[in-house]
Write an enzyme that holds these catalytic residues in place. Structure first.
Site, mmCIF file in Angstrom:
data_model
loop_
_atom_site.group_PDB
_atom_site.id
_atom_site.type_symbol
_atom_site.label_atom_id
_atom_site.label_comp_id
_atom_site.label_asym_id
_atom_site.label_seq_id
_atom_site.Cartn_x
_atom_site.Cartn_y
_atom_site.Cartn_z
ATOM 1 C CB SER A 32 -40.039 -60.943 22.034
ATOM 2 O OG SER A 32 -39.190 -62.068 22.029
ATOM 3 C CE LYS B 58 -30.027 -57.098 21.734
ATOM 4 N NZ LYS B 58 -29.941 -57.524 20.356
ATOM 5 C CG ASN C 246 -27.747 -62.029 21.904
ATOM 6 O OD1 ASN C 246 -26.671 -62.565 22.186
ATOM 7 N ND2 ASN C 246 -28.539 -62.477 20.955
ATOM 8 N N GLY D 215 -28.506 -46.048 12.321
ATOM 9 C CA GLY D 215 -28.784 -46.313 13.731
ATOM 10 C C GLY D 215 -27.521 -46.615 14.507
ATOM 11 C CB ALA D 216 -25.552 -45.267 16.803
ATOM 12 N N GLY E 220 -28.602 -50.529 20.308
ATOM 13 C CA GLY E 220 -28.050 -51.738 20.919
ATOM 14 C C GLY E 220 -27.444 -52.757 19.975
ATOM 15 C CE LYS F 79 -27.985 -44.249 21.190
ATOM 16 N NZ LYS F 79 -29.475 -44.293 21.222
ATOM 17 C CE1 TYR G 151 -37.170 -60.272 15.096
ATOM 18 C CE2 TYR G 151 -39.360 -61.196 14.795
ATOM 19 C CZ TYR G 151 -38.296 -60.883 15.620
ATOM 20 O OH TYR G 151 -38.362 -61.172 16.954
ATOM 21 N N GLY H 179 -35.161 -59.086 8.896
ATOM 22 C CA GLY H 179 -34.313 -59.659 9.941
ATOM 23 C C GLY H 179 -34.752 -61.011 10.477
HETATM 24 P P1 ATR Z 1 -31.232 -47.838 22.287
HETATM 25 O O1 ATR Z 1 -31.055 -46.489 21.650
HETATM 26 O O2 ATR Z 1 -31.799 -47.789 23.672
HETATM 27 O O3 ATR Z 1 -30.061 -48.740 22.164
HETATM 28 P P2 ATR Z 1 -32.394 -49.288 20.164
HETATM 29 O O4 ATR Z 1 -33.818 -49.677 19.906
HETATM 30 O O5 ATR Z 1 -31.376 -50.316 20.197
HETATM 31 O O6 ATR Z 1 -32.429 -48.492 21.511
HETATM 32 O O7 ATR Z 1 -31.963 -48.189 19.111
HETATM 33 C C1 ATR Z 1 -32.868 -47.392 18.521
HETATM 34 C C2 ATR Z 1 -32.198 -46.781 17.301
HETATM 35 O O8 ATR Z 1 -33.206 -46.287 16.452
HETATM 36 C C3 ATR Z 1 -31.298 -45.607 17.637
HETATM 37 O O9 ATR Z 1 -30.265 -45.532 16.706
HETATM 38 C C4 ATR Z 1 -32.275 -44.442 17.500
HETATM 39 O O10 ATR Z 1 -31.677 -43.205 17.236
HETATM 40 P P3 ATR Z 1 -31.218 -42.268 18.457
HETATM 41 O O11 ATR Z 1 -29.906 -42.795 18.903
HETATM 42 O O12 ATR Z 1 -31.146 -40.913 17.874
HETATM 43 O O13 ATR Z 1 -32.282 -42.387 19.508
HETATM 44 C C5 ATR Z 1 -33.045 -44.884 16.294
HETATM 45 N N1 ATR Z 1 -34.356 -44.240 16.206
HETATM 46 C C6 ATR Z 1 -35.456 -44.551 16.912
HETATM 47 N N2 ATR Z 1 -36.488 -43.748 16.548
HETATM 48 C C7 ATR Z 1 -36.007 -42.923 15.581
HETATM 49 C C8 ATR Z 1 -36.579 -41.866 14.782
HETATM 50 N N3 ATR Z 1 -37.868 -41.505 14.926
HETATM 51 N N4 ATR Z 1 -35.786 -41.251 13.878
HETATM 52 C C9 ATR Z 1 -34.489 -41.608 13.722
HETATM 53 N N5 ATR Z 1 -33.896 -42.601 14.439
HETATM 54 C C10 ATR Z 1 -34.642 -43.254 15.352
#
Ligand code: ATR
Length: 276
Positions: free
Chosen positions: A16, A67, A88, A130-131, A133, A159, A220, A241
């Site tokens: 951060s 979050k 946030n 991605g899905a 936070g 998710k 970023y 970012g």
């Molecule tokens: P959180 O899942 O706790 O909200 P995040 O950092 O906000 O954490 O989100 C991480 C994102 O990166 C998620 O979409 C995660 O996919 P999953 O939902 O399947 O966990 C994705 N991610 C992290 N590592 C990954 C990997 N090695 N391959 C594909 N997606 C990944």
């Protein structure tokens, strides 16, 4: 005079740059305040929120993975935080309520979307990877502009489906076949944490993209993820970012201190110097 205390909760927090950002502005605007990293476990969140209630802490930012997890401890969530169910930024209002805000939507609008042609954007097909936070903030910012075709692909399908329950117009592309769908996309937004750590990558090549694709990476740090480097080499327009990060911080700062801090070049250079 009592020193105002602010901070960011999350885990891990080593990436951060929020302290650099806010402490720079405290100095610039001669505010007697300090902003620190507050790395906490999930079961410590409530205690931090209580400190805000008692005005021992004047405000916090919230990052991965809390979050959503902070919401049950707040008295109120408003505006974009309510729409996205993602918080946030937290402060105490005049009525003594602990309030959750979302400044990520503003950050994405000002740090990225405003740089694009809005009329084109509305017609574009946008794929969000991605899905986690931040994804609900990305979807909501796109919906606000009027983007009609929003696609989500996430390793864990459930998710993505949970997000579809909130935003029912979004379309899901299964992670395994995502690469085959890429050729029709105008914009790809990486909202996964892939790229954050050295060597972490999609293990895909994104070969068949449109030549005028715009690729946006919420990461970023590092400034150029492996994917950004690869696509840039092929002449594709890429963004990271950093500006979104600065703008979300600007809005948090103004919520807490009632000053809209300026985004000067010196600040940007300081942040860049701290990046990998
Ligand atoms: P959180 O899942 O706790 O909200 P995040 O950092 O906000 O954490 O989100 C991480 C994102 O990166 C998620 O979409 C995660 O996919 P999953 O939902 O399947 O966990 C994705 N991610 C992290 N590592 C990954 C990997 N090695 N391959 C594909 N997606 C990944």
């Amino acid at each position: 005079m009592i020193k105002k205390k602010f901070g960011i909760i999350g885990k891990p927090l080593s990436h951060s740059l929020s302290p650099e950002l806010h402490n720079y502005w405290f100095k610039k605007y001669k505010i007697f305040g300090i902003y620190s990293l507050i790395e906490v476990e999930q079961n410590e969140i409530e205690a931090v929120i209580k400190k805000i209630k008692k005005n021992e802490l004047q405000g916090i930012n919230v990052t991965v993975p809390y979050k959503q997890a902070v919401i049950p401890y707040l008295d109120l969530i408003i505006n974009d935080a309510k729409e996205t169910q993602s918080v946030n930024t937290i402060n105490l209002n005049k009525e003594g309520q602990v309030v959750g805000h979302n400044t990520d939507v503003y950050g994405l609008e000002h740090g990225f979307l405003n740089k694009l042609n809005i009329q084109d954007l509305k017609k574009n097909k946008v794929l969000i990877l991605g899905a986690g936070g931040v994804t609900s903030s990305v979807i909501y910012a796109l919906l606000k502009i009027g983007v009609k075709r929003i696609f989500i692909s996430n390793r864990t399908l459930k998710k993505a489906k949970d997000l579809q329950k909130i935003f029912n117009t979004i379309e899901i592309i299964e992670w395994e076949i995502m690469e085959t769908e890429i050729e029709s996309m105008d914009i790809i937004i990486n909202a996964t944490s892939l790229g954050l750590k050295d060597g972490d990558n999609f293990k895909r090549e994104f070969k068949n993209t449109k030549s005028n694709l715009v690729y946006y990476d919420i990461v970023y740090n590092p400034q150029e993820t492996t994917m950004i480097k690869e696509l840039k080499n092929r002449g594709i327009q890429t963004f990271n970012g950093l500006e979104m990060f600065i703008y979300q911080g600007q809005k948090s700062f103004s919520l807490w201190n009632k000053i809209n801090p300026s985004l000067d070049e010196e600040l940007k250079q300081i942040l860049i110097s701290k990046l990998k």
